[in-house]
Write a protein that holds these residues in place. Structure first.
Motif, PDB file in Angstrom:
ATOM      1  N   ARG A  10       0.849  -1.187   0.000  1.00 53.22           N
ATOM      2  CA  ARG A  10       0.000   0.000   0.000  1.00 53.22           C
ATOM      3  C   ARG A  10       0.887   1.240   0.000  1.00 53.22           C
TER       4      ARG A  10
ATOM      5  N   GLU B 100      -1.140   6.310   2.538  1.00 54.89           N
ATOM      6  CA  GLU B 100      -2.362   5.607   2.935  1.00 54.89           C
ATOM      7  C   GLU B 100      -2.134   4.901   4.264  1.00 54.89           C
TER       8      GLU B 100
ATOM      9  N   ALA C  68      -5.871   5.348  -3.593  1.00 55.33           N
ATOM     10  CA  ALA C  68      -5.555   4.811  -2.266  1.00 55.33           C
ATOM     11  C   ALA C  68      -5.376   5.923  -1.234  1.00 55.33           C
TER      12      ALA C  68
END
Length: 994
Positions: A436, A440, A500
């Motif tokens: 990720r 985020e 994201a």
């Protein structure tokens, strides 16, 4: 997958009190064992029997002398407290981990030492000298334990005597020499008793000299050693207090703790303890044990003990001076400060509490209930501040105090900053492991910190610092903005990173805003909200537009590939509609899956995609249909009945008119199974559209609106917005529902017409009553209809079955009426035929009613009404029908009965003319010949010359379901005019096939 980095958790240790250091290097075990010996000596000199062995010897030696009952009773009464004391001493020994053998020897020697002494005559050097003098190597199980014991005694004597400021150099050398002899095994163990006594006398002389010195402050029972050896005395007392904790569960107090503490008071005069000092040391020991074990009750006990110090009445001057004279050294700001013993306890606990509270997110995450106890403890011990001049100040905290609130604000800030640093240090690792974006991950971590702050810590912290959550919200908001702004500056498209980071940032912003607004009077306008909505709005709209084009392409391709076969026996709809809704729902999920702030413009764009996708599908589906009037045969030529024929006359053929190739191809593809699948598909659309709308409504209700003025206005603006949203949903889904419903109605109607007027036309339209009624009854047709119904019911959705069967019923009764009026030259009905036809009509109605298990009788009766009325006309006398025709013609000529598209209007001229044409009656034939010059029916072939369902390019003209003539609403008002028009129409269609 990379390995997780090691977690660095800094354990906050309890700093020592800062007592003067021990010069002889005594270990904790040395102090513990010596503390136990001092306790036994204090008990013995207080008159408590500590030697159970000697007691049993005495009982055995006096057994013969104790004969009297009164003496036995006295002994029993006296033995009860003795046994209780011995049991308690046994418990203490076990708790302090003293060996049983060594304990027994020590008790015997201390009892001998205590005999004949008063309580005021005992001190630590005397106890130790007495033990050393009466203890031998043979008293120990091995040489090692003996040497350890002897060295311990010598070290404590050295600590007490050799480092005193009142000790002269000569005495110091003598004591050090004597102690060296004691420690030397080769020398001491081979001395005689007299030699040992001589060595110990040197030490004893100095000890007696110190013992005879008055106390510094003149306190009752005060000895020289109270102040000269307080650093050792306090340590010894700490070891004694540790005995109250269960050796098997160090977080619990023993059941005899109160009795134990009462016994410890007997050591106070020896070790220089007062009630105040006891409370301070016991609170300190309880606190230390809590730190070691984590048992929350110990923290509460410690708080209670320390409260006693605050609430106790003020000591007299001497005790206060004595307590303040017991100094401890602590380091503060790179300089050494001196604190009294009590203040050192408070200061050490305060430092520990502050270190915990300055990072409570770390230290209390696993045990959040501890924070309440730690805050209560800190409020008791207070916070020390040190001035530049070396003056120290103790500030105790009270809940309504503004200074306390400011202090706790600093704890909140430091804890949040520490929590952020930990989160930030782990971001890169988590980003790689979880794949990720780092921002985020950081946003989610900060959101978890804020949630934990509110859910776990705020309920307690708010009592001291009501604005703590606003501080947390503002601080985290500012911290993340510094990382987010450079990212937002580089956003240009809805990339995976953007999809994201933006939702995570917006969710953090939303959560922090809610947290900020918890405090009364707080205004989130002070937060500079992240411009997520402004950045995201054009990106989302661009995505929807691009998605719109792709979806139309995908759904169009799915429709073009559709073969209109059921997916399965359970799923009878077309595969293409499943694909269409999958694509739409997938796009809707992606749209709401962005989790970004949106306004009504975004909803409008999404609903536009949904509408155009489904509308395009429906348009394509309906575009494959043909108009129902293509299914109906053209009206045959109007003729009159003729009983006799002229054999030499050549009959005219009923020619077929070709169909348009496009119409024919469409009709060829619209088989009954495919029509059923289309209907099922439309029904599926109706069902799914409700589910889709409900899902979009619910998802939209969860969408956060952009932080913008128009979304922050009063209730009226929100109401207007809701009205706009409702209107959007209505305009989108109601239109689709209406289109689907109309398409179902049209398809049902078309299906029934196709079955009767196309698939069964030879059996029904061309076969029923052809030639004569009796030989071509309805029974032959019903078997075909029944077979078709069974076929249809195997394909159609249960919810559509009644509608389709109703359509077949309607078309069947319409076909029956067609045979009666437009049956052509092959049909001629006599009066005797009417009863048979009425019987057939009844049979047809009952077929669809099916003994109450089919269609409602009222519906069937309504559909059969026209056929019944036509049959009723055939029962009239010919003269009556002619009169009715004359009257109807006059009405037409006067404009009272203008013609509409349905030629089978009862009692109008069109219907009456056809009844006369089909009436097997000489008078009717003569009337038609005389008035309209209609040809004889015998001049035409009974059946068309070409098979209209074959693949011939010459197809019957099915373009209209109309009469063989048209009326002009401006016709001249006379029966002659009607006659003329009728003749003209007849001449036009005489060569026209069905």
């Amino acid at each position: 997958m990379p390995s997780a980095p090691p977690k660095h958790v800094e354990e906050v240790k309890v700093l020592p009190l800062g007592l003067p250091r021990l010069n002889t290097g005594l270990s904790d075990d040395d102090l513990r064992e010596s503390a136990y010996e001092i306790l036994l000596a204090s008990l013995a000199t207080s008159g408590i029997v500590i030697c159970s062995v000697e007691d049993r010897k005495k009982q055995r030696s006096s057994k013969l002398l104790s004969r009297l009952k009164s003496r036995r009773e006295t002994t029993t009464v006296q033995s009860q407290p003795l046994e209780r004391d011995l049991r308690l001493i046994h418990t203490i020994r076990v708790q302090m981990q003293i060996s049983e053998a060594m304990d027994e020897s020590t008790r015997q020697k201390l009892m001998l030492l205590a005999s004949g002494r008063t309580r005021a005559q005992i001190d630590v050097p005397q106890i130790l000298l007495g033990l050393v003098n009466g203890t031998f190597k043979s008293d120990f199980p091995n040489e090692k334990s003996y040497m350890q014991w002897k060295n311990r005694q010598a070290s404590i004597l050295e600590e007490l005597l050799c480092f005193s400021a009142d000790l002269v150099a000569h005495d110091n050398r003598a004591i050090m020499s004597a102690l060296a002899m004691v420690k030397n095994a080769k020398e001491w163990d081979f001395m005689s008793l007299s030699e040992r006594a001589e060595v110990l006398s040197v030490i004893k002389q100095v000890a007696l000299k110190f013992s005879s010195l008055p106390g510094h402050l003149g306190i009752e029972s005060e000895t020289y050693y109270w102040t000269s050896a307080y650093h050792l005395n306090i340590r010894l007392y700490e070891k004694l207090l540790l005995g109250v904790f269960d050796a098997l569960d160090e977080g619990q107090l023993i059941a005899e703790a109160d009795e134990f503490l009462m016994l410890l008071k007997l050591t106070w005069s020896t070790l220089g303890l007062t009630q105040k000092i006891h409370d301070a040391i016991y609170g300190w020991v309880l606190f230390q044990q809590f730190v070691e074990t984590g048992e929350p009750l110990l923290l509460e006990y410690a708080t209670v003990e320390l409260l006693k110090l605050i609430s106790a009445k003020v000591d007299d001057k001497k005790l206060r001076l004595y307590s303040n004279s017991l100094l401890c050294s602590r380091q503060c700001n790179d300089s050494e400060i001196k604190l009294s013993l009590v203040d050192a306890v408070f200061y050490s606990i305060s430092i520990w509490c502050e270190s915990k509270l300055e990072d409570y997110h770390l230290h209390f995450s696993q045990q959040p209930y501890h924070i309440k106890r730690v805050m209560s403890l800190l409020s008791v011990v207070g916070i020390y501040t040190f001035g530049d001049g070396g003056d120290n100040k103790l500030s105790r905290l009270n809940i309504p105090d503004e200074d306390a609130a400011k202090i706790f604000e600093s704890y909140v800030e430091r804890s949040i900053e520490a929590a952020y640093r930990r989160a930030a240090s782990n971001v890169e690792h988590l980003s790689k492991v979880e794949k990720r974006h780092p921002l985020e991950v950081l946003a989610n971590e900060l959101r978890l910190i804020s949630e934990k702050e509110f859910n776990v810590f705020y309920p307690e912290i708010c009592k001291w610092c009501p604005k703590s959550v606003t501080i947390v919200a503002m601080l985290l908001h500012q911290i993340f903005w510094g990382r987010l702004k450079p990212f937002l500056d580089g956003v240009s498209s809805l990339s995976e990173d953007v999809k994201a980071v933006l939702p995570a940032a917006d969710l953090l912003d939303h959560g922090l805003t809610q947290l900020y607004n918890l405090v009364d009077g707080a205004n989130s306008k002070h937060l500079r909200h992240y411009p997520i909505g402004e950045v995201a709005k054009p990106l989302i709209l661009d995505w929807v537009i691009a998605q719109h084009e792709r979806i139309l392409e995908w759904t169009g391709r799915a429709f073009d590939l559709e073969e209109w076969e059921p997916l399965s026996t359970q799923q009878r709809q077309a595969a293409s509609i499943i694909e269409v809704f999958r694509i739409v729902e997938e796009s809707v999920d992606q749209f709401f899956g962005f989790n970004l702030p949106m306004d009504i413009t975004h909803l409008q764009a999404l609903l536009s995609v949904v509408f155009h996708t489904l509308d395009n599908y429906l348009v394509k589906l309906l575009d494959k249909l043909v108009e129902k009037n293509h299914l109906y045969p053209s009206a045959p030529p109007l003729t009159r009945y003729k009983e006799t024929t002229i054999p030499v006359m050549k009959k005219k053929l009923l020619e077929c008119m070709p169909l348009d190739d496009n119409v024919y191809n469409k009709l060829n593809s619209l088989t009954i199974p495919r029509l059923c699948i289309r209907l099922n598909t439309l029904k599926y659309i109706q069902k799914q559209i409700d589910i889709l709308e409900d899902g979009i409504r619910k998802s939209w209700a969860l969408v956060r609106q952009p932080v913008h003025k128009k979304w922050d206005k009063e209730h009226s603006s929100r109401t207007t917005s809701n009205e706009q949203v409702d209107e959007l949903f209505v305009n989108t889904f109601e239109i689709i529902r209406d289109t689907a419903a109309n398409a179902i109605s049209k398809l049902c109607d078309f299906t029934g017409a196709r079955i009767v007027f196309w698939d069964l036309r030879h059996a029904f339209l061309f076969g029923l009553y052809c030639g004569n009624v009796e030989g071509a009854r309805l029974d032959g047709v019903l078997s075909h209809i029944d077979a078709v119904l069974g076929h249809v019911c195997g394909f159609i959705d249960d919810s559509l079955r009644d509608a389709v069967v109703s359509s077949i019923c309607r078309a069947s009764l319409e076909g029956f009426a067609w045979v009666l009026l437009d049956g052509g030259p092959s049909r001629a009905f006599s009066d005797s035929d009417i009863a048979l036809m009425e019987d057939d009509l009844t049979t047809l109605k009952e077929f669809f009613v099916a003994d109450g298990e089919g269609l409602p009788r009222s519906l069937v009766e309504q559909e059969a009404k026209l056929a019944e009325q036509i049959l009723n006309l055939y029962s009239f006398q010919t003269e009556t029908i002619i009169q009715m025709l004359m009257a109807a013609s006059e009405q037409i000529s006067s404009g009272l009965d203008s013609h509409d598209q349905s030629h089978m209007r009862l009692h109008n001229a069109h219907t009456l003319v056809r009844v006369l044409c089909h009436k097997k009656d000489r008078e009717a034939s003569k009337f038609l010949k005389r008035q309209y010059q209609f040809p004889m029916s015998s001049e035409y072939e009974d059946t068309p010359s070409t098979d209209q369902t074959a693949g011939s390019p010459f197809r019957s003209d099915l373009t209209k379901r109309s009469t063989s003539f048209r009326w002009n609403t401006n016709s001249p008002p006379s029966f002659k005019s009607f006659k003329k028009k009728l003749q003209e129409a007849t001449s036009e269609i005489r060569n026209v096939a069905w």
